[in-house]
Design an enzyme around this catalytic site. Structure first.
Site, PDB file in Angstrom:
ATOM      1  CE1 TYR A  53      -1.946  -3.403  -8.698  1.00 45.46           C
ATOM      2  CE2 TYR A  53      -1.075  -1.313  -7.920  1.00 45.46           C
ATOM      3  CZ  TYR A  53      -1.345  -2.645  -7.707  1.00 45.46           C
ATOM      4  OH  TYR A  53      -1.011  -3.232  -6.508  1.00 45.46           O
ATOM      5  N   GLY A  72       0.797  -1.230   0.000  1.00 35.74           N
ATOM      6  CA  GLY A  72       0.000   0.000   0.000  1.00 35.74           C
ATOM      7  C   GLY A  72       0.824   1.272   0.000  1.00 35.74           C
ATOM      8  CB  CYS A  93     -16.864   2.156 -28.688  1.00 35.08           C
ATOM      9  SG  CYS A  93     -17.099   2.653 -30.349  1.00 35.08           S
ATOM     10  N   PRO A 144       4.811  -4.491  -0.986  1.00 36.45           N
ATOM     11  CG  PRO A 144       6.795  -3.302  -1.232  1.00 36.45           C
ATOM     12  CD  PRO A 144       6.218  -4.504  -0.560  1.00 36.45           C
ATOM     13  N   GLY A 145       3.541  -3.158  -4.045  1.00 31.68           N
ATOM     14  CA  GLY A 145       3.540  -3.322  -5.500  1.00 31.68           C
ATOM     15  C   GLY A 145       3.845  -1.987  -6.149  1.00 31.68           C
ATOM     16  NE  ARG A 146      -0.532   2.626  -5.583  1.00 36.92           N
ATOM     17  CZ  ARG A 146      -1.628   2.501  -6.346  1.00 36.92           C
ATOM     18  NH1 ARG A 146      -1.667   3.069  -7.525  1.00 36.92           N
ATOM     19  NH2 ARG A 146      -2.678   1.816  -5.923  1.00 36.92           N
ATOM     20  CE1 TYR A 184      -9.501   0.806  -8.864  1.00 30.08           C
ATOM     21  CE2 TYR A 184      -7.603   1.395 -10.199  1.00 30.08           C
ATOM     22  CZ  TYR A 184      -8.373   0.450  -9.583  1.00 30.08           C
ATOM     23  OH  TYR A 184      -8.021  -0.869  -9.665  1.00 30.08           O
TER      24      TYR A 184
HETATM   25  N1  LLP Z   1      -0.922  -7.215  -0.984  1.00 30.08           N
HETATM   26  C1  LLP Z   1      -2.213  -7.479  -1.228  1.00 30.08           C
HETATM   27  C2  LLP Z   1      -2.871  -8.579  -0.520  1.00 30.08           C
HETATM   28  C3  LLP Z   1      -2.913  -6.699  -2.148  1.00 30.08           C
HETATM   29  O1  LLP Z   1      -4.181  -6.956  -2.392  1.00 30.08           O
HETATM   30  C4  LLP Z   1      -2.247  -5.654  -2.824  1.00 30.08           C
HETATM   31  C5  LLP Z   1      -2.945  -4.826  -3.790  1.00 30.08           C
HETATM   32  C6  LLP Z   1      -0.884  -5.428  -2.531  1.00 30.08           C
HETATM   33  C7  LLP Z   1      -0.260  -6.223  -1.601  1.00 30.08           C
HETATM   34  C8  LLP Z   1      -0.078  -4.364  -3.197  1.00 30.08           C
HETATM   35  O2  LLP Z   1      -0.596  -3.097  -2.980  1.00 30.08           O
HETATM   36  P1  LLP Z   1       0.216  -1.807  -3.437  1.00 30.08           P
HETATM   37  O3  LLP Z   1       1.499  -1.773  -2.639  1.00 30.08           O
HETATM   38  O4  LLP Z   1       0.489  -1.930  -4.891  1.00 30.08           O
HETATM   39  O5  LLP Z   1      -0.677  -0.665  -3.114  1.00 30.08           O
HETATM   40  N2  LLP Z   1      -5.430  -1.469  -9.291  1.00 30.08           N
HETATM   41  C9  LLP Z   1      -5.378  -0.529  -8.181  1.00 30.08           C
HETATM   42  C10 LLP Z   1      -4.639  -1.067  -7.002  1.00 30.08           C
HETATM   43  C11 LLP Z   1      -5.172  -2.394  -6.544  1.00 30.08           C
HETATM   44  C12 LLP Z   1      -4.389  -2.982  -5.458  1.00 30.08           C
HETATM   45  C13 LLP Z   1      -4.868  -4.371  -5.173  1.00 30.08           C
HETATM   46  N3  LLP Z   1      -4.149  -5.003  -4.134  1.00 30.08           N
HETATM   47  C14 LLP Z   1      -4.759   0.777  -8.680  1.00 30.08           C
HETATM   48  O6  LLP Z   1      -4.423   0.865  -9.851  1.00 30.08           O
HETATM   49  O7  LLP Z   1      -4.644   1.740  -7.924  1.00 30.08           O
END
Ligand code: LLP
Length: 418
Positions: free
Chosen positions: A375, A231, A346, A275-277, A317
């Site tokens: 994403y 997150g 479209c 973390p992903g983002r 979003y």
């Molecule tokens: N762990 C779990 C269990 C998750 O569900 C997620 C994200 C993460 C880690 C990684 O979260 P991050 O660090 O990336 O915030 N498509 C959306 C974001 C969806 C996130 C879903 N879960 C966007 O484009 O903002």
């Protein structure tokens, strides 16, 4: 090439030895461009988040599963989480070992669980019924459980994954039943995980989540790890000087909590974050081309090939991405004006940037959508039978390499029985 408003990518030498126009000419438009140095820098920042020694950064592959990026992330010493057998499959292809992967499952079939078990990957389950299922198919095995300890946070209601309004996690009131199921099937609870949601810019909500998950974790003996979730936010409004997440402050606070907790728990367990983002968003720029410009009633529309099939975040979003403009000619933009940038899909919701004050844009300009590495491609589709773009990597030495080819028309036929 004449950069109209691109101080950010210019400052970062984002495009290395090449430039957006050359890239589009060579690889087609639209195009995802990633910068290796930025990716490595983000990995290192999070690896150094805390001083507590038993710490693992599990990159959340859902944010961007390009295998070349995964290889770089693995080289940087990160581990990964997985949300599906497909992610486990790709992660192993990228060289991750089973013990470096945590499968965070949600409403999965016995077959999917068996796939992970067969691959030697630990599974986290997030409901009592899935815990029962795992117990039945894998008695005596290892398991992790995903908790919902009541705290949620995120940039949009659709991405808040803790608290009362979400499908995720086992609520703490069900802990007695959880313990019973663990005993019934002789399952070894190796870890607890939680993820409160996506994109926080202030440390407090995350820390609150950490404190509450640890209060639950201390009720289980002999855990190997607690996964505190992802997150970690990035500033999407860079042209308005939005501040970065204060990692130093977050790290110091986390350290305090973790050291104190392990002292009273009596075991120096492993802490993971996922973390992903934060890892991949800022290393990616999406390039597209302006094909038409028109005035409809009160709105000036800039028509591009940046449809929501390529980047869906703004449509899904209302997410903001900064826009840069690159031009082949040296014709200057004569003024600034408010425009709405749309794609070629479209649907009226096909808007990538609404009511943006930007230097005047002309046909054939190239647009750069910043912070598109997370994403972006992974949520793209062939909607309207459009082709998904190529992905290229600007390597640390400034050279460019193709890391995923653009779809071809033949790809659209791939799964038909004809
Ligand atoms: N762990 C779990 C269990 C998750 O569900 C997620 C994200 C993460 C880690 C990684 O979260 P991050 O660090 O990336 O915030 N498509 C959306 C974001 C969806 C996130 C879903 N879960 C966007 O484009 O903002």
């Amino acid at each position: 090439m004449n950069p109209i408003r691109n101080t950010i990518t210019q400052k970062l030498h984002f495009f290395g030895n090449t430039n957006p126009l050359e890239l589009i000419q060579k690889y087609g438009s639209p195009l995802y461009v990633y910068n290796e140095s930025i990716l490595r820098e983000r990995c290192r920042e999070l690896k150094n988040l805390i001083s507590y020694p038993h710490f693992s950064v599990n990159y959340s592959v859902k944010a961007n599963g390009n295998i070349s990026l995964l290889q770089i992330i693995r080289e940087e010493g990160l581990n990964v989480d997985a949300m599906s057998p497909g992610e486990i499959f790709i992660e192993k292809k990228a060289g991750f070992l089973p013990e470096q992967i945590l499968y965070i499952s949600n409403n999965v079939s016995a077959e999917e669980m068996l796939y992970a078990i067969h691959e030697g990957v630990t599974i986290s389950v997030d409901s009592l019924s899935q815990l029962e299922l795992l117990g039945r198919i894998h008695p005596g095995g290892k398991v992790c459980i995903r908790l919902n300890s009541g705290i949620g946070a995120g940039h949009h209601e659709k991405v808040i994954t803790g608290g009362e309004h979400t499908k995720f996690g086992i609520n703490t009131e069900y802990l007695p039943e959880t313990k019973k199921i663990l005993e019934k099937y002789n399952l070894k609870l190796v870890g607890i995980n939680q993820h409160i949601g996506s994109l926080f810019m202030e440390p407090e909500a995350y820390l609150e989540g950490v404190r509450s998950v640890l209060t639950v974790a201390e009720q289980f003996e002999n855990l190997d790890f607690v996964d505190l979730g992802g997150g970690f936010g990035i500033p999407y409004n860079k042209y308005e000087n939005e501040s970065r997440l204060d990692l130093k402050k977050l790290g110091e606070e986390l350290d305090k909590i973790l050291y104190e907790w392990t002292r009273s728990y009596g075991k120096e367990i492993l802490f993971k974050i996922e973390p992903g983002r934060y890892i991949v968003a800022e290393c990616g720029v999406l390039l597209g081309t302006v094909h038409s410009i028109k005035q409809n009633a009160h709105t000036k529309y800039i028509g591009t090939d940046l449809g929501f099939n390529v980047l869906i975040r703004p449509t899904l979003y209302d997410a903001h991405h900064d826009i840069e403009i690159y031009r082949k000619s040296d014709v200057p933009s004569l003024c600034e004006e408010k425009v709405t940038i749309v794609g070629n899909i479209c649907e009226s919701g096909d808007i990538i940037a609404k009511d943006r004050q930007l230097p005047q844009i002309y046909e054939n300009d190239i647009l750069g959508v910043l912070d598109a590495g997370a994403y972006g491609y992974c949520m793209s589709s062939n909607y309207n039978n459009r082709l998904r773009p190529a992905e290229v990597l600007i390597q640390s030495n400034g050279n460019v390499s193709l890391i995923r080819r653009r779809d071809t028309l033949e790809d659209l036929l791939r799964n038909f029985e004809i």
